[in-house]
Scaffold this motif. Sequence first.
Motif, PDB file in Angstrom:
ATOM      1  N   GLN A  47      -8.451  16.402 -50.964  1.00  0.00           N
ATOM      2  CA  GLN A  47      -9.482  17.098 -52.072  1.00  0.00           C
ATOM      3  C   GLN A  47      -9.111  17.858 -52.886  1.00  0.00           C
ATOM      4  OE1 GLN A  47     -10.973  14.313 -52.903  1.00  0.00           O
ATOM      5  NE2 GLN A  47     -11.012  12.555 -51.086  1.00  0.00           N
ATOM      6  N   PRO A  48      -9.027  17.483 -54.240  1.00  0.00           N
ATOM      7  CA  PRO A  48      -9.032  19.175 -54.842  1.00  0.00           C
ATOM      8  C   PRO A  48     -10.113  19.910 -55.089  1.00  0.00           C
ATOM      9  CG  PRO A  48      -9.221  17.644 -56.770  1.00  0.00           C
ATOM     10  CD  PRO A  48      -8.977  17.141 -54.623  1.00  0.00           C
ATOM     11  N   VAL A  49     -10.714  20.146 -53.471  1.00  0.00           N
ATOM     12  CA  VAL A  49     -11.692  21.580 -53.430  1.00  0.00           C
ATOM     13  C   VAL A  49     -11.270  22.118 -53.673  1.00  0.00           C
ATOM     14  CG1 VAL A  49     -14.316  22.205 -52.358  1.00  0.00           C
ATOM     15  CG2 VAL A  49     -13.307  19.988 -52.390  1.00  0.00           C
ATOM     16  N   GLU A  50     -12.187  23.747 -54.106  1.00  0.00           N
ATOM     17  CA  GLU A  50     -11.385  25.008 -54.305  1.00  0.00           C
ATOM     18  C   GLU A  50     -12.504  26.484 -54.165  1.00  0.00           C
ATOM     19  OE1 GLU A  50      -9.229  25.679 -58.056  1.00  0.00           O
ATOM     20  OE2 GLU A  50      -7.035  24.540 -57.079  1.00  0.00           O
ATOM     21  N   GLY A  51     -12.137  27.391 -53.353  1.00  0.00           N
ATOM     22  CA  GLY A  51     -13.074  28.759 -53.449  1.00  0.00           C
ATOM     23  C   GLY A  51     -14.143  28.619 -53.209  1.00  0.00           C
ATOM     24  N   TRP A  52     -15.242  28.160 -53.293  1.00  0.00           N
ATOM     25  CA  TRP A  52     -16.018  28.348 -52.516  1.00  0.00           C
ATOM     26  C   TRP A  52     -17.194  26.496 -52.127  1.00  0.00           C
ATOM     27  CZ3 TRP A  52     -19.137  32.130 -50.548  1.00  0.00           C
ATOM     28  CH2 TRP A  52     -18.885  33.655 -51.959  1.00  0.00           C
ATOM     29  N   GLY A  53     -16.446  26.131 -53.001  1.00  0.00           N
ATOM     30  CA  GLY A  53     -16.850  23.663 -53.275  1.00  0.00           C
ATOM     31  C   GLY A  53     -16.195  24.124 -51.694  1.00  0.00           C
ATOM     32  N   VAL A  54     -14.655  24.955 -50.844  1.00  0.00           N
ATOM     33  CA  VAL A  54     -14.410  24.485 -49.104  1.00  0.00           C
ATOM     34  C   VAL A  54     -15.262  25.409 -48.705  1.00  0.00           C
ATOM     35  CG1 VAL A  54     -13.187  24.824 -47.772  1.00  0.00           C
ATOM     36  CG2 VAL A  54     -12.470  24.388 -50.667  1.00  0.00           C
ATOM     37  N   LEU A  55     -16.091  26.283 -49.278  1.00  0.00           N
ATOM     38  CA  LEU A  55     -17.849  26.346 -48.055  1.00  0.00           C
ATOM     39  C   LEU A  55     -18.614  25.858 -48.386  1.00  0.00           C
ATOM     40  CD1 LEU A  55     -17.445  30.062 -48.789  1.00  0.00           C
ATOM     41  CD2 LEU A  55     -16.588  29.082 -46.889  1.00  0.00           C
ATOM     42  N   GLU A  56     -18.739  24.840 -48.981  1.00  0.00           N
ATOM     43  CA  GLU A  56     -20.306  23.963 -49.260  1.00  0.00           C
ATOM     44  C   GLU A  56     -19.461  22.320 -48.687  1.00  0.00           C
ATOM     45  OE1 GLU A  56     -20.153  23.191 -54.072  1.00  0.00           O
ATOM     46  OE2 GLU A  56     -21.555  25.233 -54.012  1.00  0.00           O
ATOM     47  N   ARG A  57     -18.439  22.213 -48.633  1.00  0.00           N
ATOM     48  CA  ARG A  57     -17.958  21.268 -48.153  1.00  0.00           C
ATOM     49  C   ARG A  57     -18.351  21.475 -46.560  1.00  0.00           C
ATOM     50  NH1 ARG A  57     -18.608  16.030 -46.935  1.00  0.00           N
ATOM     51  NH2 ARG A  57     -16.421  15.417 -46.389  1.00  0.00           N
ATOM     52  N   ALA A  58     -17.579  23.232 -46.107  1.00  0.00           N
ATOM     53  CA  ALA A  58     -17.706  23.136 -44.515  1.00  0.00           C
ATOM     54  C   ALA A  58     -19.681  22.906 -44.356  1.00  0.00           C
ATOM     55  CB  ALA A  58     -17.528  24.387 -44.866  1.00  0.00           C
ATOM     56  N   THR A  59     -20.370  23.738 -44.845  1.00  0.00           N
ATOM     57  CA  THR A  59     -21.841  23.700 -44.193  1.00  0.00           C
ATOM     58  C   THR A  59     -21.559  21.869 -44.246  1.00  0.00           C
ATOM     59  OG1 THR A  59     -22.067  25.041 -45.643  1.00  0.00           O
ATOM     60  CG2 THR A  59     -24.268  23.782 -45.675  1.00  0.00           C
ATOM     61  N   GLU A  60     -21.572  20.636 -45.173  1.00  0.00           N
ATOM     62  CA  GLU A  60     -21.935  19.272 -45.251  1.00  0.00           C
ATOM     63  C   GLU A  60     -21.475  19.055 -44.352  1.00  0.00           C
ATOM     64  OE1 GLU A  60     -20.306  18.067 -48.601  1.00  0.00           O
ATOM     65  OE2 GLU A  60     -21.458  18.799 -49.934  1.00  0.00           O
ATOM     66  N   LEU A  61     -20.290  19.164 -43.405  1.00  0.00           N
ATOM     67  CA  LEU A  61     -19.355  18.298 -42.406  1.00  0.00           C
ATOM     68  C   LEU A  61     -20.447  19.372 -41.782  1.00  0.00           C
ATOM     69  CD1 LEU A  61     -16.309  19.202 -43.553  1.00  0.00           C
ATOM     70  CD2 LEU A  61     -17.088  16.865 -43.356  1.00  0.00           C
ATOM     71  N   ALA A  62     -20.519  20.442 -40.973  1.00  0.00           N
ATOM     72  CA  ALA A  62     -21.344  21.110 -39.885  1.00  0.00           C
ATOM     73  C   ALA A  62     -22.563  20.466 -40.202  1.00  0.00           C
ATOM     74  CB  ALA A  62     -21.535  22.476 -40.322  1.00  0.00           C
ATOM     75  N   ARG A  63     -23.552  20.358 -41.069  1.00  0.00           N
ATOM     76  CA  ARG A  63     -24.654  19.368 -40.581  1.00  0.00           C
ATOM     77  C   ARG A  63     -24.560  18.151 -40.568  1.00  0.00           C
ATOM     78  NH1 ARG A  63     -27.768  21.619 -46.794  1.00  0.00           N
ATOM     79  NH2 ARG A  63     -27.879  23.776 -45.138  1.00  0.00           N
ATOM     80  N   SER A  64     -23.946  17.588 -41.223  1.00  0.00           N
ATOM     81  CA  SER A  64     -23.102  15.977 -40.782  1.00  0.00           C
ATOM     82  C   SER A  64     -22.461  15.830 -38.479  1.00  0.00           C
ATOM     83  CB  SER A  64     -21.544  15.105 -41.786  1.00  0.00           C
ATOM     84  OG  SER A  64     -20.909  15.748 -40.992  1.00  0.00           O
TER      85      SER A  64
END
Length: 314
Positions: free
Chosen positions: A10-27
């Motif tokens: 996915q073309p996720v960059e910068g802070w978006g990667v950290l937001e995705r990391a938070t989502e994955l950790a919660r899941s």
Amino acid sequence: MTDPEFGAHQPVEGWGVLERATELARSGEAFVLATVVWREGPTSGQRGSRAIYTASGEMHGWIGGACAEPVFIREAIATLEAGTPRLLALGASDRFGDLPQGAAAVAMSCQSEGALQIYLEPVVAVPHLVIVGSSPMATTLAALARQLDWRVELVSGSGFSEGLLSAQSILVVATQGHGDEEVLAAGLKAGPAYVGLVASDRRGHSIRARLAEQGFGDDQIETVRVPAGLDLGSTTHKEVAVSILAELVQLRAQGAFAVRIAPRAAARPTAVDPVCGMTVEVDAAAASLELAEGTFYFCCAGCRTSYARQRGVA
């Protein structure tokens, strides 16, 4: 874009990667968070660039181009398996400088002649415990597991479905005779890491027989632990909860709930780039050159052009 080998990139960059990391950790999904901590140009990877590689085989973000990405994925998988962080250095060996002890160095001689240092940090999922039942024992078990910061779901028999489970989930059935077989049958179809039934040995034999009548094989039926928990003798409901959690903690320490990393797509044949020495995957998209002695494959078009000139076929 979607790559059949690397999963959904996915073309996720910068802070978006950290937001995705938070989502994955919660899941509850395990992943590796990669950050470029040093670079020496020219290279497409920038200091602070981030990417994620998940246990299910998805990549999000950007840490470098065609030369860096395959090496990153290989090292990310190794990091997930080891469960410990590492520093990865990529580039020509004479550009690494002084590396900390334990850093992994991978020589790359790409056309850009750039170099990167990438910090790979594994984020291991906490256990996912699904408890089916509404008894005092089930409530106590849920409360105790939450004290360990486990991800806990306490549901009734009617509220349970196999969709609540993954291959890493832990299922404890404590419905006390109210739909035990139905819950177990649905749970076994999901193939969780652990299935335990709160029941006596005698009732356990009866339920296993009924599961066999429903078409479940011996290998599936034998995964059901009856009674769930360590054998502590005659115990109260709350002590049964303690015995179950103790068994789960013991199994986790033994590696029973280790991260299962999704197998990558069918391995493609590889070849060594005769210019830079990189190992490249052979496929229709790879830069190649057909000569009388065979076909040569390259990490990029620049290496192909350079080799063609050397051979006088440019």
